[in-house]
Design a protein around this motif. Structure first.
Motif, mmCIF file in Angstrom:
data_model
loop_
_atom_site.group_PDB
_atom_site.id
_atom_site.type_symbol
_atom_site.label_atom_id
_atom_site.label_comp_id
_atom_site.label_asym_id
_atom_site.label_seq_id
_atom_site.Cartn_x
_atom_site.Cartn_y
_atom_site.Cartn_z
ATOM 1 N N ASP A 240 -11.165 -15.035 -15.503
ATOM 2 C CA ASP A 240 -12.429 -15.766 -15.325
ATOM 3 C C ASP A 240 -12.668 -16.061 -13.850
ATOM 4 N N GLU A 241 -11.589 -16.430 -13.158
ATOM 5 C CA GLU A 241 -11.714 -16.716 -11.727
ATOM 6 C C GLU A 241 -12.133 -15.466 -10.954
ATOM 7 N N ILE A 242 -11.493 -14.325 -11.263
ATOM 8 C CA ILE A 242 -11.825 -13.075 -10.573
ATOM 9 C C ILE A 242 -13.251 -12.658 -10.901
ATOM 10 N N SER A 243 -13.652 -12.800 -12.155
ATOM 11 C CA SER A 243 -15.021 -12.427 -12.552
ATOM 12 C C SER A 243 -16.045 -13.251 -11.787
ATOM 13 N N ARG A 245 -15.563 -14.545 -8.826
ATOM 14 C CA ARG A 245 -15.535 -14.079 -7.434
ATOM 15 C C ARG A 245 -16.298 -12.760 -7.284
ATOM 16 N N VAL A 246 -16.194 -11.900 -8.286
ATOM 17 C CA VAL A 246 -16.972 -10.651 -8.277
ATOM 18 C C VAL A 246 -18.461 -10.968 -8.245
ATOM 19 N N LYS A 247 -18.871 -11.927 -9.069
ATOM 20 C CA LYS A 247 -20.288 -12.294 -9.137
ATOM 21 C C LYS A 247 -20.777 -12.824 -7.790
ATOM 22 N N ARG A 248 -19.969 -13.692 -7.156
ATOM 23 C CA ARG A 248 -20.358 -14.239 -5.851
ATOM 24 C C ARG A 248 -20.421 -13.150 -4.794
ATOM 25 N N TYR A 249 -19.433 -12.249 -4.824
ATOM 26 C CA TYR A 249 -19.414 -11.146 -3.851
ATOM 27 C C TYR A 249 -20.656 -10.269 -4.013
ATOM 28 N N ALA A 250 -21.037 -9.991 -5.248
ATOM 29 C CA ALA A 250 -22.228 -9.171 -5.496
ATOM 30 C C ALA A 250 -23.475 -9.854 -4.955
ATOM 31 N N GLU A 251 -23.567 -11.162 -5.169
ATOM 32 C CA GLU A 251 -24.741 -11.904 -4.698
ATOM 33 C C GLU A 251 -24.798 -11.950 -3.176
ATOM 34 N N GLU A 252 -23.650 -12.164 -2.544
ATOM 35 C CA GLU A 252 -23.613 -12.281 -1.083
ATOM 36 C C GLU A 252 -23.819 -10.938 -0.386
ATOM 37 N N LYS A 260 -15.526 -6.919 -16.195
ATOM 38 C CA LYS A 260 -15.619 -7.030 -17.643
ATOM 39 C C LYS A 260 -14.222 -6.988 -18.241
ATOM 40 N N LYS A 261 -13.941 -7.940 -19.145
ATOM 41 C CA LYS A 261 -12.658 -7.926 -19.836
ATOM 42 C C LYS A 261 -12.604 -6.738 -20.786
ATOM 43 N N THR A 262 -11.467 -6.041 -20.772
ATOM 44 C CA THR A 262 -11.277 -4.898 -21.643
ATOM 45 C C THR A 262 -9.864 -4.948 -22.200
ATOM 46 N N LEU A 297 -8.259 -10.439 -3.008
ATOM 47 C CA LEU A 297 -7.361 -10.897 -4.060
ATOM 48 C C LEU A 297 -5.905 -10.823 -3.602
ATOM 49 N N LYS A 298 -5.050 -11.580 -4.288
ATOM 50 C CA LYS A 298 -3.616 -11.564 -3.985
ATOM 51 C C LYS A 298 -2.899 -10.836 -5.114
ATOM 52 N N PHE A 299 -2.198 -9.745 -4.765
ATOM 53 C CA PHE A 299 -1.507 -8.937 -5.761
ATOM 54 C C PHE A 299 -0.002 -9.190 -5.722
ATOM 55 N N ALA A 300 0.642 -8.824 -6.821
ATOM 56 C CA ALA A 300 2.082 -9.055 -6.939
ATOM 57 C C ALA A 300 2.873 -8.240 -5.924
#
Length: 416
Positions: A240-243, A245-252, A260-262, A297-300
């Motif tokens: 949900d947090e990443i989604s 952030r995606v939305k904000r990035y698209a807007e900016e 989308k969750k799959t 994003l921060k990856f493992a």
């Protein structure tokens, strides 16, 4: 009737046959062996395009040759015919994405243009060449030189077709390649294709956020219209947090990117605008959009982060090698051009396929030296193709003859 009048008379037939050719999906694919043992080296679609073109030439009454399904030739004998003028093109096309308004293999004419894959690169030009020699012959003109229309079948991927032709046929003494723009192009940048690759350690969602799979683009010499990353984490609340952030990035940014969750994963998909790799400024690279977002994003794994950071720090949306160590330019041919055509990340390796156009006064050694100076310790180059540049002086007699013919028959006295 003169040949100009003949061309006008043949126009509707030429358009019809071009449409028939465009309907054939002649993107190169795996070799095919028929039940009777015949081999189609570049796949069934490319073979169908070759057969259509040669059968058309034969119906027109010309001599035709199929060189082992690697290349084709249509011959208009001259008198005395001691030398041969070549019109050299190709029938294969760049693979097509699914974002076409009309469909890539469904030719549609609108406002005087035919839309479809291959209409300008290169089925339209070779079809124009064929109908041009028919118009000349029907006017009762015998050329002073033999004329050969030679069609290759793998130009978008390599040189195997033309190398086979060179080995088994007779090369023309001089000629033109109608695979670009009017009036006359007297030079072409060198072309490099190579991969930048990095081995990755396998990380699991238990360790944090991972990229299960990333894929973008279809070919090195095409701007990717789509790129998709599948992310996974044992902590599903991150989705949900990443989604968001995606939305904000698209807007900016204004870019077309969504999440989308799959199943147990989250898919992040970016859409850009396809274009030929030689003119990436006319497109928008979906891989660059996706990589810019993933860089937030921060990856493992530090290794996948290193690869993403390298892309964003040294490539990003740059088109001329500004941060890749290879910003080159000359007065004769302009700036070096960089296109990242494909990207793939899996559990084991991250790879990007890059296509570079080198100004005519430079060569690949200077490009590779620059890129190697910015590579990370864990990244390497896998060389794929190195085509040398071509340049002919504008004052060359042949270039001046072509320019004079263009100006006389087009009425355009200003273009150079």
């Amino acid at each position: 009737m003169g040949y100009i009048e003949n061309l006008e008379k043949l126009n509707s037939e030429m358009i019809e046959e071009l449409a028939n050719s465009v309907r054939i999906n002649s993107a190169m694919s795996d070799a095919v062996r028929t039940p009777d043992g015949e081999v189609y080296p570049f796949g069934k679609g490319v073979q169908d395009a070759l057969v259509h073109f040669l059968e058309l030439g034969k119906r027109m009454g010309f001599e035709v040759h199929n060189y082992d399904n690697y290349a084709g030739e249509i011959v208009f004998p001259g008198d005395p015919g001691d030398e041969t003028f070549g019109i050299i093109g190709h029938l294969d096309v760049v693979p097509a994405a699914d974002d076409w308004m009309y469909g890539p293999f469904n030719p549609v004419i609108e406002d005087g243009y035919m839309y479809g894959r291959g209409t300008s690169d290169d089925k339209g030009p070779v079809m124009a060449g064929l109908f041009a020699i028919k118009a000349i012959r029907d006017a009762g003109i015998t050329p002073k030189k033999n004329i050969k229309i030679i069609v290759g079948l793998d130009e978008e991927h390599g040189t195997e077709s033309v190398e086979h032709y060179r080995d088994v046929a007779s090369l023309p003494d001089f000629g033109i390649t109608p695979d670009a723009n009017f009036p006359v192009i007297n030079g072409e940048k060198g072309i490099l294709s190579f991969d930048i690759a990095q081995k990755l350690k396998k990380h699991t969602p238990k360790e944090g956020l991972v990229i299960s799979k990333l894929q973008g683009g279809l070919a090195a010499n095409a701007v990717p219209a789509q790129a998709r990353a599948v992310l996974a984490s044992e902590d599903r609340t991150k989705y949900d947090e990443i989604s968001e952030r995606v939305k904000r990035y698209a807007e900016e940014s204004g870019y077309d990117i969504s999440a989308k969750k799959t199943g147990t994963s989250l898919a992040v998909e970016a859409h850009g605008l396809a274009a030929h790799g030689s003119i990436p400024e006319k497109g928008l690279n979906a891989v660059s959009i996706l990589m810019e977002f993933l860089g937030k994003l921060k990856f493992a794994g530090d290794d996948v982060t290193e690869f993403i950071d390298f892309y964003n720090d040294h490539i990003g949306f740059d088109l001329n090698g500004e941060r890749l160590g290879c910003k080159l330019a000359d007065d004769k041919s302009g700036k070096l051009i960089v296109n990242v055509g494909t990207m793939e990340i899996n559990d084991e390796v991250a790879t990007m396929e890059i296509n570079i156009r080198i100004p005519v006064t430079f060569d690949s050694t200077e490009v590779y030296a620059g890129i190697e100076s910015v590579l990370g310790a864990n990244q390497g180059i896998v060389k794929v193709m190195d085509e040398k540049s071509i340049y002919i002086d504008p004052e060359d007699d042949f270039v001046k003859t072509l320019m004079a013919a263009y100006k006389e028959y087009s009425g355009d006295k200003d273009s150079e």
